[in-house]
Each structure stands twice: as structure tokens, then as C-alpha cells.
Design a protein around this motif. Sequence first.
Motif, PDB file in Angstrom:
ATOM      1  N   GLN A 187     -11.666  -0.321   5.366  1.00  0.00           N
ATOM      2  CA  GLN A 187     -11.037  -1.025   4.258  1.00  0.00           C
ATOM      3  C   GLN A 187     -12.010  -2.012   3.643  1.00  0.00           C
ATOM      4  O   GLN A 187     -12.524  -2.893   4.334  1.00  0.00           O
ATOM      5  N   LEU A 238       0.835  -1.201   0.000  1.00  0.00           N
ATOM      6  CA  LEU A 238       0.000   0.000   0.000  1.00  0.00           C
ATOM      7  C   LEU A 238       0.869   1.250   0.000  1.00  0.00           C
ATOM      8  O   LEU A 238       1.785   1.377   0.814  1.00  0.00           O
ATOM      9  N   GLY A 283     -10.814  -3.820  -3.021  1.00  0.00           N
ATOM     10  CA  GLY A 283     -10.791  -2.991  -4.216  1.00  0.00           C
ATOM     11  C   GLY A 283     -10.861  -1.501  -3.964  1.00  0.00           C
ATOM     12  O   GLY A 283     -10.596  -0.714  -4.862  1.00  0.00           O
ATOM     13  N   GLN A 284     -11.184  -1.098  -2.752  1.00  0.00           N
ATOM     14  CA  GLN A 284     -11.316   0.338  -2.432  1.00  0.00           C
ATOM     15  C   GLN A 284     -10.111   0.871  -1.685  1.00  0.00           C
ATOM     16  O   GLN A 284      -9.917   2.072  -1.583  1.00  0.00           O
ATOM     17  N   GLY A 285      -9.328  -0.008  -1.137  1.00  0.00           N
ATOM     18  CA  GLY A 285      -8.214   0.476  -0.337  1.00  0.00           C
ATOM     19  C   GLY A 285      -8.700   1.038   0.983  1.00  0.00           C
ATOM     20  O   GLY A 285      -9.856   0.889   1.365  1.00  0.00           O
ATOM     21  N   LEU A 286      -7.811   1.699   1.682  1.00  0.00           N
ATOM     22  CA  LEU A 286      -8.160   2.287   2.967  1.00  0.00           C
ATOM     23  C   LEU A 286      -8.786   3.665   2.760  1.00  0.00           C
ATOM     24  O   LEU A 286      -8.245   4.498   2.051  1.00  0.00           O
ATOM     25  N   TRP A 319      -4.704   7.050   0.548  1.00  0.00           N
ATOM     26  CA  TRP A 319      -4.183   5.720   0.253  1.00  0.00           C
ATOM     27  C   TRP A 319      -4.487   5.276  -1.170  1.00  0.00           C
ATOM     28  O   TRP A 319      -5.560   5.543  -1.709  1.00  0.00           O
ATOM     29  N   GLY A 320      -3.527   4.564  -1.755  1.00  0.00           N
ATOM     30  CA  GLY A 320      -3.793   3.852  -2.986  1.00  0.00           C
ATOM     31  C   GLY A 320      -4.562   2.580  -2.665  1.00  0.00           C
ATOM     32  O   GLY A 320      -4.673   2.186  -1.502  1.00  0.00           O
ATOM     33  N   ALA A 321      -5.092   1.949  -3.700  1.00  0.00           N
ATOM     34  CA  ALA A 321      -5.896   0.734  -3.507  1.00  0.00           C
ATOM     35  C   ALA A 321      -5.031  -0.485  -3.208  1.00  0.00           C
ATOM     36  O   ALA A 321      -5.553  -1.530  -2.829  1.00  0.00           O
ATOM     37  N   GLY A 322      -3.714  -0.344  -3.362  1.00  0.00           N
ATOM     38  CA  GLY A 322      -2.816  -1.454  -3.052  1.00  0.00           C
ATOM     39  C   GLY A 322      -2.446  -2.277  -4.267  1.00  0.00           C
ATOM     40  O   GLY A 322      -3.209  -2.375  -5.225  1.00  0.00           O
TER      41      GLY A 322
END
Lengths: 109, 113
Positions: free
Chosen positions: B37, A87, B40-43, A99-102
Motif C-alpha cells: 500500500q 476501500l 494514492g495507489q491503493g492496495l 482494489w480501488g485507490a480508496g
Amino acid sequence: GQNIDQPTEMTATEGAIVQINCTYQTSGFNGLFWYQQHAGEAPTFLSYNVLDGLEEKGRFSSFLSRSKGYSYLLLKELQMKDSASYLCAVRDSNYQLIWGAGTKLIIKP
Amino acid sequence: KAGVTQTPRYLIKTRGQQVTLSCSPISGHRSVSWYQQTPGQGLQFLFEYFSETQRNKGNFPGRFSGRQFSNSRSEMNVSTLELGDSALYLCASSLGQAYTEAFFGQGTRLTVV
């Protein structure tokens, strides 16, 4: 709006090197973070960059270019246990983390 | 030293109910942030508290609220639960606002049915 982009998924081979990119557009910049998150677990801190350049910590390194709104996380000598989501997060001018979606990293033997 | 503790770990609630989640930060840490969380959406940032004051709030409806106590423990409350509130709720603790590292708890997995 504020935006963090990173690839959704990457695959690499055990023992190899992988670079995970992160680009960002935020209202101000007060540092960039990388976290690792194994499935079903809490994110754990990997690195923090606030100045341009490379930060090295063992097998992991993180690079930042503020002028380009770009960072990458470099993982060397990949191990199976490195299979996780990575992340990227940027702290904006209000000290809020965006934050990015990872990136889900899959390591193959 | 003990890490960040979130309780409960798992929760199942019915639509329309309300829920309270708890977060105990690392001893000495005065800042607590809450995140939602979803796959697909992330934090997604909910809010941040420092010394009992809310310093930042994300773009969530007023049904989501929180508070911090004098011992830095924090709670978040979600009223009138909706199916879309099903998620992992994480809290992170840090020394202060300009931290260089934040520590996450294991999260509370909320399922709304």
C-alpha cells in the motif's frame, strides 16, 4: 485491464448521510468488498456483496448492481469516528482482489 | 482469538539490501494474501498462499517472493531493495479462497533509504 473507480475524497456533516460510489471493470466477478481504514491502521471489513441488491448492517449499507458494474456504500447518522478511507475491492475470476485507490471521507461537525 | 500478527511493525533498510517480513494468520485460517500500500495507489496485490502453495501472484518483479509454512505462517522477501519499495506491507488472512471476509494485520512499514 481491470479497473476500480471511486471518488478520491468526500466531505459530509456529522449526523448526515453519505453515499460512496464504486464502479468496476474486472475479468469476472466473485464478490465485492468494502473496507474501512483509519489513518495508520489496518483495513477492517465492512461488507460483502455477491448478489444484486442491498445489504444492511447497522448504520452501514452496501448495494450492488452486477449488470452496471456498480456498488455504493451508504453511511447513515455519520459520526466523527467515521472519518476514514473507504476501500472498494472486487474479487475477479481468478479469485484475486482488485482494489480501488480508496475514498477519504472527512466528517465535519 | 488472536488477530493477524505482522512483524516487524517498522523497518528501515538501505538500497540494495534484502528484507523478510512475517505474517501469522488467525488460528485456523489457511489463506494468506500480501499487499503493498502506497499513498494514492491503493492496495496492490502481491501474492496469495493457501496450504503452503502460491495460488495467485500479482504484477510485481521477481525480487518479491514469498512462502507459507505448514502452520500457515507466511513470509515475504524483497531482495535488492529500491527506494520505490518504501510502502506499507499488509497481509490478510482468511479461511479459504472463496471467503466472505478477510482480516488484515497492522502492517509492516518499510522505508528504503
